[in-house]
Scaffold this motif. Structure first.
Motif, PDB file in Angstrom:
ATOM      1  N   ILE A  33       0.941  -1.231  -0.047  1.00 31.97           N
ATOM      2  CA  ILE A  33       0.009   0.292  -0.041  1.00 31.97           C
ATOM      3  C   ILE A  33       0.785   1.209  -0.150  1.00 31.97           C
ATOM      4  CG2 ILE A  33      -1.694   1.348   1.501  1.00 31.97           C
ATOM      5  CD1 ILE A  33      -2.732  -1.448   2.347  1.00 31.97           C
ATOM      6  N   ASN A  34       1.819   1.355   0.813  1.00 34.34           N
ATOM      7  CA  ASN A  34       2.747   2.378   0.892  1.00 34.34           C
ATOM      8  C   ASN A  34       3.655   2.605  -0.405  1.00 34.34           C
ATOM      9  OD1 ASN A  34       2.433   3.169   3.521  1.00 34.34           O
ATOM     10  ND2 ASN A  34       3.740   1.827   4.231  1.00 34.34           N
ATOM     11  N   LEU A  35       3.930   1.530  -1.062  1.00 33.23           N
ATOM     12  CA  LEU A  35       4.527   1.531  -2.549  1.00 33.23           C
ATOM     13  C   LEU A  35       3.592   2.159  -3.476  1.00 33.23           C
ATOM     14  CD1 LEU A  35       6.454  -1.548  -2.934  1.00 33.23           C
ATOM     15  CD2 LEU A  35       7.376   0.711  -2.573  1.00 33.23           C
ATOM     16  N   VAL A  36       2.361   2.024  -3.444  1.00 23.61           N
ATOM     17  CA  VAL A  36       1.442   2.500  -4.371  1.00 23.61           C
ATOM     18  C   VAL A  36       0.986   3.940  -4.091  1.00 23.61           C
ATOM     19  CG1 VAL A  36      -0.952   2.210  -5.211  1.00 23.61           C
ATOM     20  CG2 VAL A  36       0.365   0.369  -4.943  1.00 23.61           C
ATOM     21  N   LYS A  37       1.024   4.097  -2.751  1.00 22.40           N
ATOM     22  CA  LYS A  37       0.617   5.681  -2.227  1.00 22.40           C
ATOM     23  C   LYS A  37       1.690   6.570  -2.847  1.00 22.40           C
ATOM     24  CE  LYS A  37       1.935   7.078   1.465  1.00 22.40           C
ATOM     25  NZ  LYS A  37       1.939   7.488   3.201  1.00 22.40           N
ATOM     26  N   GLU A  38       3.123   6.047  -2.730  1.00 22.00           N
ATOM     27  CA  GLU A  38       4.063   6.819  -3.143  1.00 22.00           C
ATOM     28  C   GLU A  38       4.190   7.017  -4.841  1.00 22.00           C
ATOM     29  OE1 GLU A  38       5.811   8.854  -1.467  1.00 22.00           O
ATOM     30  OE2 GLU A  38       4.713   8.006   0.373  1.00 22.00           O
ATOM     31  N   ALA A  39       3.397   6.079  -5.409  1.00 20.46           N
ATOM     32  CA  ALA A  39       3.330   6.173  -7.031  1.00 20.46           C
ATOM     33  C   ALA A  39       2.331   6.809  -7.596  1.00 20.46           C
ATOM     34  CB  ALA A  39       3.435   4.599  -7.453  1.00 20.46           C
ATOM     35  N   PHE A 151      -3.118   3.427 -14.940  1.00 20.28           N
ATOM     36  CA  PHE A 151      -2.618   3.508 -13.589  1.00 20.28           C
ATOM     37  C   PHE A 151      -1.922   2.012 -13.695  1.00 20.28           C
ATOM     38  CE2 PHE A 151      -1.557   3.047  -9.210  1.00 20.28           C
ATOM     39  CZ  PHE A 151      -0.702   4.291  -9.129  1.00 20.28           C
ATOM     40  N   VAL A 152      -0.588   1.895 -13.661  1.00 12.96           N
ATOM     41  CA  VAL A 152       0.226   0.800 -13.413  1.00 12.96           C
ATOM     42  C   VAL A 152       0.828   0.959 -11.950  1.00 12.96           C
ATOM     43  CG1 VAL A 152       1.979  -0.678 -14.283  1.00 12.96           C
ATOM     44  CG2 VAL A 152       0.640   0.525 -15.874  1.00 12.96           C
ATOM     45  N   PHE A 153       0.640  -0.301 -11.404  1.00 11.58           N
ATOM     46  CA  PHE A 153       1.295  -0.602  -9.862  1.00 11.58           C
ATOM     47  C   PHE A 153       2.703  -0.688  -9.953  1.00 11.58           C
ATOM     48  CE2 PHE A 153      -3.064  -2.295  -9.266  1.00 11.58           C
ATOM     49  CZ  PHE A 153      -3.634  -1.168  -8.379  1.00 11.58           C
ATOM     50  N   PRO A 154       3.312  -0.086  -9.013  1.00 11.35           N
ATOM     51  CA  PRO A 154       4.834  -0.395  -8.626  1.00 11.35           C
ATOM     52  C   PRO A 154       4.856  -2.122  -8.344  1.00 11.35           C
ATOM     53  CG  PRO A 154       4.220   0.768  -6.924  1.00 11.35           C
ATOM     54  CD  PRO A 154       2.805   0.736  -7.761  1.00 11.35           C
ATOM     55  N   LYS A 155       6.031  -2.568  -8.707  1.00  4.96           N
ATOM     56  CA  LYS A 155       6.466  -3.789  -8.131  1.00  4.96           C
ATOM     57  C   LYS A 155       6.335  -3.882  -6.493  1.00  4.96           C
ATOM     58  CE  LYS A 155       6.846  -4.995 -12.332  1.00  4.96           C
ATOM     59  NZ  LYS A 155       6.080  -6.006 -13.057  1.00  4.96           N
ATOM     60  N   PHE A 156       5.724  -5.123  -6.202  1.00  7.08           N
ATOM     61  CA  PHE A 156       5.633  -5.407  -4.684  1.00  7.08           C
ATOM     62  C   PHE A 156       5.447  -6.890  -4.498  1.00  7.08           C
ATOM     63  CE2 PHE A 156       1.572  -3.615  -5.870  1.00  7.08           C
ATOM     64  CZ  PHE A 156       0.671  -4.743  -5.985  1.00  7.08           C
ATOM     65  N   LYS A 157       5.683  -7.407  -3.490  1.00  7.81           N
ATOM     66  CA  LYS A 157       5.401  -8.948  -3.105  1.00  7.81           C
ATOM     67  C   LYS A 157       3.754  -9.078  -2.840  1.00  7.81           C
ATOM     68  CE  LYS A 157       8.232 -11.312  -0.888  1.00  7.81           C
ATOM     69  NZ  LYS A 157       9.242 -11.872   0.119  1.00  7.81           N
ATOM     70  N   GLU A 158       3.542 -10.364  -3.337  1.00  8.30           N
ATOM     71  CA  GLU A 158       2.403 -10.913  -2.957  1.00  8.30           C
ATOM     72  C   GLU A 158       2.470 -11.468  -1.571  1.00  8.30           C
ATOM     73  OE1 GLU A 158      -0.552 -10.361  -3.864  1.00  8.30           O
ATOM     74  OE2 GLU A 158      -0.319 -10.546  -6.382  1.00  8.30           O
ATOM     75  N   ALA A 159       1.726 -11.229  -0.532  1.00 13.33           N
ATOM     76  CA  ALA A 159       1.484 -11.735   0.667  1.00 13.33           C
ATOM     77  C   ALA A 159       1.636 -13.278   0.939  1.00 13.33           C
ATOM     78  CB  ALA A 159       0.643 -11.394   1.696  1.00 13.33           C
ATOM     79  N   CYS A 160       1.263 -13.837  -0.147  1.00 18.29           N
ATOM     80  CA  CYS A 160       1.241 -15.584  -0.293  1.00 18.29           C
ATOM     81  C   CYS A 160       2.603 -15.969  -0.312  1.00 18.29           C
ATOM     82  CB  CYS A 160       0.592 -15.785  -1.742  1.00 18.29           C
ATOM     83  SG  CYS A 160       0.867 -17.462  -1.954  1.00 18.29           S
ATOM     84  N   SER A 161       3.055 -17.018   0.558  1.00 18.94           N
ATOM     85  CA  SER A 161       4.265 -17.363   0.675  1.00 18.94           C
ATOM     86  C   SER A 161       4.935 -17.671  -0.738  1.00 18.94           C
ATOM     87  CB  SER A 161       4.295 -18.608   1.878  1.00 18.94           C
ATOM     88  OG  SER A 161       3.554 -19.694   1.235  1.00 18.94           O
ATOM     89  N   MET A 162       4.104 -18.137  -1.383  1.00 18.44           N
ATOM     90  CA  MET A 162       4.592 -18.832  -2.896  1.00 18.44           C
ATOM     91  C   MET A 162       4.621 -17.206  -3.807  1.00 18.44           C
ATOM     92  SD  MET A 162       2.502 -22.216  -3.240  1.00 18.44           S
ATOM     93  CE  MET A 162       1.011 -21.229  -3.110  1.00 18.44           C
ATOM     94  N   ASN A 163       4.134 -16.168  -3.421  1.00 17.85           N
ATOM     95  CA  ASN A 163       4.239 -15.198  -4.180  1.00 17.85           C
ATOM     96  C   ASN A 163       3.316 -15.091  -5.551  1.00 17.85           C
ATOM     97  OD1 ASN A 163       4.849 -12.189  -4.807  1.00 17.85           O
ATOM     98  ND2 ASN A 163       6.515 -12.446  -5.917  1.00 17.85           N
TER      99      ASN A 163
END
Length: 335
Positions: A33-39, A151-163
């Motif tokens: 969420i913070n990454l998207v906020k800054e984007a 609008f394109v999201f910045p890269k981030f990890k999924e919370a799923c352990s397998m991403n």
């Protein structure tokens, strides 16, 4: 080895620190969420402005988990003043594209930007002439290439352990949709009364919409006697109507006074003869009363402030009814 033993062994092999894992999920999604906020940038501003000037409908579509998010975004927009609905992309392929017009805006959400059901309707949306806004995590996706605005999201990890499973991505999609809906509502000057209009069954809707005339005791249910009525007859009327108050009116149905069950108790403690008295002798000659257009919540506050349980309702100087605390509480309005 029986099935129970196999399950027990499997559980032992996969024991985890539940609190640590749970906190990891929170931290991962908060980081996204913070990454998207800054984007957020002028592209997002342009999307908000575009939707605020839309002369048609706002249609939100997505497939799978983003589809559930899209449905929620459309519902939130609608409740905050943006006419919007969810379009299932699979149903759109079988005729529901007819819901879209040239002056509409379609918001398509797909984190990969390549969901088959989404990509198959993109050409038709363009042919219809609607404006397409794409929201994705893939700048090079078909969705973004087709979109008029994106609008394109910045890269981030999924919370799923397998991403792999949509977790962080659906969270940021949801928050982005909330940001759109809230910004639009402020542009429209959307206020509590507007919100209540769209939520009449909710507690806020009831507080801002229900008036005393909607719930008052009136007609045969109202307790009314004329001036000069014997107190014993007024007591019978009060007992029959069981609303805790008698309204005393003149021949023109104008409110002259009131007599409550509390007044009756105080009168009886004086050991008077109720057969000798008239209501004129015991009534409150300067009663508090309200207009029929008063909001029920305001009437409730007035009764609480004055420690009374019922109020006469007057319209154009004429008695029209009575409202009690219980009438207001009964429809779910509380101070």
């Amino acid at each position: 080895m029986n099935q129970s033993a196999i399950l027990s062994e499997s559980k032992l092999a996969h024991q985890i620190d539940i609190l640590s894992e749970s906190k990891y999920v929170f931290e991962t999604e908060i980081n996204a969420i913070n990454l998207v906020k800054e984007a957020l940038d002028e592209k997002f501003v342009r999307i908000v402005e575009l939707i605020s000037n839309c002369t048609g409908k706002v249609i939100v579509t997505g497939m799978g988990k983003p589809g559930h998010v899209s449905r929620k975004i459309a519902a939130t927009m609608s409740s905050l003043g943006t006419s919007s609905f969810f379009l299932h992309p699979a149903e759109a392929l079988h005729g529901d594209l007819g819901m879209i017009s040239a002056n509409d805006i379609v918001i398509a959400i797909s984190y990969s930007g390549e969901s088959e059901e989404i990509t198959r309707i993109l050409p038709n949306i363009k042919l219809i002439g609607a404006t397409l806004i794409g929201i994705s995590g893939n700048q090079n996706s078909s969705l973004i290439k087709y979109s008029d605005y994106s609008f394109v999201f910045p890269k981030f990890k999924e919370a799923c352990s397998m991403n792999l499973a949509p977790t962080s991505s659906t969270t940021v999609e949801m928050v982005l949709g909330d940001a759109l809906a809230v910004c639009l509502s402020k542009i429209y000057g959307f206020k509590e009364r507007n919100y209540a209009l769209y939520h009449p069954a909710g507690s806020l809707g009831k507080k801002l919409l229900i008036k005393v005339k909607d719930i008052m005791q009136s007609g045969d249910k109202n307790a009314v006697v004329k001036v000069g009525t014997k107190l014993k007859d007024a007591i019978i009327e009060m007992s029959t109507k069981a609303i805790g108050i008698i309204n005393i009116v003149n021949k023109n149905n104008e409110l002259i006074g009131v007599f409550t069950d509390g007044d009756l108790r105080r009168t009886l403690t004086r050991e008077v003869n109720v057969y000798d008295l008239s209501v004129d002798d015991v009534m409150v000659k300067t009663p508090i009363y309200i207009d029929s257009d008063m909001l029920a919540i305001d009437a409730l506050k007035m009764m609480r402030d004055n420690n009374i349980s019922a109020l006469p309702i007057v319209r154009d100087m004429k008695l029209v009814g009575t409202v009690r605390v219980n009438d207001i509480l009964g429809v779910g309005i509380f101070v």
